[in-house]
Scaffold this motif. Structure first.
Motif, PDB file in Angstrom:
ATOM      1  N   ASN A  83      -6.403  10.763   0.823  1.00 21.28           N
ATOM      2  CA  ASN A  83      -7.187   9.994   1.949  1.00 21.28           C
ATOM      3  C   ASN A  83      -8.200   9.130   1.246  1.00 21.28           C
ATOM      4  OD1 ASN A  83      -8.275   9.717   4.515  1.00 21.28           O
ATOM      5  ND2 ASN A  83     -10.004  11.129   4.257  1.00 21.28           N
ATOM      6  N   CYS A  84      -7.613   8.384   0.321  1.00 20.44           N
ATOM      7  CA  CYS A  84      -8.755   7.479  -0.482  1.00 20.44           C
ATOM      8  C   CYS A  84      -8.647   6.103   0.260  1.00 20.44           C
ATOM      9  CB  CYS A  84      -7.952   7.062  -1.813  1.00 20.44           C
ATOM     10  SG  CYS A  84      -6.185   6.038  -1.453  1.00 20.44           S
ATOM     11  N   GLN A  85      -8.067   6.113   1.321  1.00 16.26           N
ATOM     12  CA  GLN A  85      -8.179   5.034   2.212  1.00 16.26           C
ATOM     13  C   GLN A  85      -8.022   3.725   1.784  1.00 16.26           C
ATOM     14  OE1 GLN A  85     -11.807   5.458   4.647  1.00 16.26           O
ATOM     15  NE2 GLN A  85     -11.176   7.508   5.302  1.00 16.26           N
TER      16      GLN A  85
ATOM     17  N   CYS B 129      -0.976   1.989  -3.217  1.00 21.85           N
ATOM     18  CA  CYS B 129      -1.112   3.673  -2.828  1.00 21.85           C
ATOM     19  C   CYS B 129      -1.081   4.387  -4.284  1.00 21.85           C
ATOM     20  CB  CYS B 129      -0.146   4.142  -2.150  1.00 21.85           C
ATOM     21  SG  CYS B 129      -0.321   5.862  -1.720  1.00 21.85           S
TER      22      CYS B 129
ATOM     23  N   GLN C 217      -8.794  19.526  -3.726  1.00 19.11           N
ATOM     24  CA  GLN C 217      -8.020  17.893  -3.613  1.00 19.11           C
ATOM     25  C   GLN C 217      -8.290  17.574  -2.054  1.00 19.11           C
ATOM     26  OE1 GLN C 217      -4.560  17.128  -5.385  1.00 19.11           O
ATOM     27  NE2 GLN C 217      -4.861  15.025  -5.293  1.00 19.11           N
TER      28      GLN C 217
END
Length: 107
Positions: free
Chosen positions: A72-74, A41, A19
């Motif tokens: 870290n989906c940003q 988020c 992940q």
């Protein structure tokens, strides 16, 4: 020998997949407390600070214990109208903090 599934797609091998992990950086002086990053988020890493910045807003912070949950989906980078938050991929090596803009100045 087993044939590949139709379409050439193979199932994910969970024993070798990992992940992604991210590190969240917040520039409190830029934040206007809109809450978009907190709301969007997907792993609920962010919360609202009890403190206020120089502009008088409660800025976003990483929740206690939330540091390890960022993927870290940003999304926070994309939704922040003030560009007060960003993420970097967390390295498994020694954690090195990138140069951050000074968040204490009014820009």
């Amino acid at each position: 020998m087993k044939a590949d599934p139709p379409g050439g797609r193979k199932p994910l091998d969970l024993s070798t997949a990992s992940q992604p992990r991210g590190q969240v950086y917040i520039i409190p002086g830029r934040c206007k407390g809109c809450g978009y990053c907190i709301e969007f988020c997907p792993t609920q890493v962010l919360g609202e600070s009890k403190d206020i910045n120089a502009k008088g807003y409660h800025y976003a912070v990483v929740k206690d214990g939330g540091e390890s949950h960022c993927v870290n989906c940003q999304f926070c980078n994309l939704v922040c109208p003030e560009m007060a938050i960003y993420t970097k991929e967390a390295s498994s090596d020694a954690e090195e903090k990138p140069d951050e803009p000074d968040g204490s100045k009014d820009e």
